[in-house]
Design an enzyme around this catalytic site. Structure first.
Site, short mmCIF file in Angstrom:
data_model
loop_
_atom_site.label_atom_id
_atom_site.label_comp_id
_atom_site.label_asym_id
_atom_site.label_seq_id
_atom_site.Cartn_x
_atom_site.Cartn_y
_atom_site.Cartn_z
N TRP A 157 0.84 -1.20 0.00
CA TRP A 157 0.00 0.00 0.00
C TRP A 157 0.88 1.25 0.00
O TRP A 157 1.27 1.75 1.06
CB TRP A 157 -0.89 0.00 1.25
N HIS A 177 -6.88 1.73 2.27
CA HIS A 177 -7.96 0.77 2.07
C HIS A 177 -9.05 1.04 3.12
O HIS A 177 -8.87 1.91 3.98
CB HIS A 177 -7.45 -0.68 2.17
N ARG A 203 -3.97 5.61 -3.05
CA ARG A 203 -2.66 4.97 -3.19
C ARG A 203 -1.73 5.89 -3.95
O ARG A 203 -2.11 6.43 -5.00
CB ARG A 203 -2.78 3.65 -3.96
N GLN A 217 -13.83 1.52 -2.37
CA GLN A 217 -13.81 0.14 -1.89
C GLN A 217 -15.08 -0.16 -1.10
O GLN A 217 -15.74 0.74 -0.59
CB GLN A 217 -12.61 -0.10 -0.96
N VAL A 260 -5.52 -11.23 8.00
CA VAL A 260 -6.38 -12.43 7.93
C VAL A 260 -5.52 -13.69 7.92
O VAL A 260 -4.38 -13.69 7.48
CB VAL A 260 -7.28 -12.42 6.66
N ALA A 314 -13.55 -11.45 6.69
CA ALA A 314 -13.49 -10.09 6.16
C ALA A 314 -13.17 -10.17 4.68
O ALA A 314 -12.61 -11.15 4.19
CB ALA A 314 -12.42 -9.27 6.88
N1 DAH Z 1 -7.64 -4.13 2.25
C1 DAH Z 1 -7.10 -4.97 1.21
C2 DAH Z 1 -6.61 -4.07 0.08
O1 DAH Z 1 -7.13 -3.03 -0.11
C3 DAH Z 1 -8.15 -5.91 0.68
C4 DAH Z 1 -8.53 -6.93 1.69
C5 DAH Z 1 -7.91 -8.16 1.71
C6 DAH Z 1 -9.51 -6.67 2.62
C7 DAH Z 1 -8.24 -9.12 2.62
C8 DAH Z 1 -9.88 -7.63 3.54
C9 DAH Z 1 -9.24 -8.86 3.52
O2 DAH Z 1 -10.83 -7.41 4.44
O3 DAH Z 1 -9.62 -9.80 4.43
O4 DAH Z 1 -5.69 -4.45 -0.59
#
Ligand code: DAH
Length: 346
Positions: A157, A177, A203, A217, A260, A314
């Site tokens: 990120w 995010h 980003r 998002q 996660v 998630a």
């Molecule tokens: N936040 C991550 C992104 O923007 C995407 C994401 C991945 C969100 C895994 C989640 C997750 O909640 O469990 O790249």
């Protein structure tokens, strides 16, 4: 003789009044004839020099004239007002047969439309819609999600920082995010939790056909007793079937996100070729849709949620790329160029 003066004055005053073309002239007339220093007042003042007899006749005549002129003034004012009204009605008349001027009609941006479809789907599955700040703290965007400073995962990120460096560190950023809302929400709420979080993320990236520095998002988070990957998969499958048709399939591939465990990349079979491989899915038959996984137990515990009792899942998806798929738009940058030739089509 003095009576003649009143008669004379009457003739002049009536003539001037009838000739007054507008309100301005009318006002001037009033000052001239009826005003405190006006001509009629002059006659009345002159009475002092007359004999008693004359005072009676001239005085009565002058007073009668005063009343007469005042009435005539009002009548003339009415006439003028009516004339100007009539004129403005005639000249300003609306031509109701003219075609109307074209007016632009606004509409919801395609990404907003898609976002609402997705949120409707989650809402009907029992998720609440929650929003959070775009200017965020490192604590929520990274630290709380198990991405400490200097962790290599930060490279995933690229970040727009907002504040100045202090002791080599900065702490305020544009959220990269919507995942920080997981932490913010669990800080305040205990299970059962089911939220969907729409919002902008940023980003620090060069743009090209599939990259933008700003994106929309939708994040989801569910925490409860007994949740497992099956629930995650079922939830996402239901979403994609609603959006892309009941025959859709999804695929979860192991992937890494620090917050996660296990983490997964979720793909959907291509709805254009039904998985055979086409231009739309670059021949693979699959379209990458989002990142997801089971909430890391360490995160639950750090939020005061007992990870031996509760589990959570998630997922986070970027809508602009999804919207490209959904609407068949080939360049992500087109979404925010405000070109009506594109936007009018939605
Ligand atoms: N936040 C991550 C992104 O923007 C995407 C994401 C991945 C969100 C895994 C989640 C997750 O909640 O469990 O790249």
């Amino acid at each position: 003789m003095p009576n003649d003066a009143v008669t004379q004055l009457r003739t002049e005053a009536r003539k001037a009044l009838d000739a007054a073309p507008d309100q301005g002239a009318l006002d001037a007339w009033r000052v001239d004839f009826l005003g405190r220093k006006g001509r009629l007042t002059g006659v009345l003042r002159g009475l002092a020099d007359l004999s008693i007899e004359e005072k009676k006749t001239v005085g009565a005549a002058a007073n009668a004239l005063k009343l007469e002129l005042e009435e005539a003034f009002d009548a003339r004012a009415d006439t003028l007002r009516l004339a100007s009204l009539t004129k403005s009605i005639e000249t300003g008349r609306l031509d109701v047969t003219l075609p109307e001027r074209p007016h632009l009609q606004g509409g919801l941006h395609p990404v907003t439309q898609l976002s609402r479809k997705i949120l409707d789907a989650f809402r009907s599955m029992g998720f609440s819609i929650i929003e959070g700040p775009e200017v965020e703290l490192d604590h929520y965007n990274f630290e709380g999600l198990r991405i400490p400073a200097d962790h290599p995962a930060r490279d995933m990120w690229d970040t727009f920082w907002v504040d100045e460096e202090v002791d080599g560190r900065r702490s305020i950023l544009m959220r990269t995010h919507t995942s920080p809302m997981q932490i913010r929400f669990m800080e305040e709420h205990k299970p059962p939790i089911r939220i969907a979080v729409p919002g902008r993320a940023y980003r620090f990236e060069a743009t090209d056909t599939t990259h933008e520095w700003m994106m929309t998002q939708v994040e989801i988070l569910a925490v409860d007793e007994g949740l497992n990957m099956g629930h995650l998969k079922g939830t996402l499958l239901d979403l994609f079937r609603r959006l892309f048709g009941q025959e859709r399939q999804i695929r979860l591939q192991a992937s890494y996100f620090p917050f996660v465990e296990p983490g997964a990349e979720v793909a959907m079979d291509c709805y254009v070729c039904n998985g055979k491989g086409c231009q739309s899915c670059h021949g693979s038959g699959w379209i990458e849709m989002l990142g997801a996984g089971m909430v890391h137990p360490e995160i639950l515990d750090s939020m005061g949620i007992d990870s031996r009792k509760y589990t959570g899942f998630a997922a986070g998806m970027g809508l602009e790329r999804l919207a490209m798929q959904y609407y068949g738009v080939p360049d992500i940058r087109w979404w925010y160029q405000n070109d009506l030739r594109l936007l009018n089509q939605f």
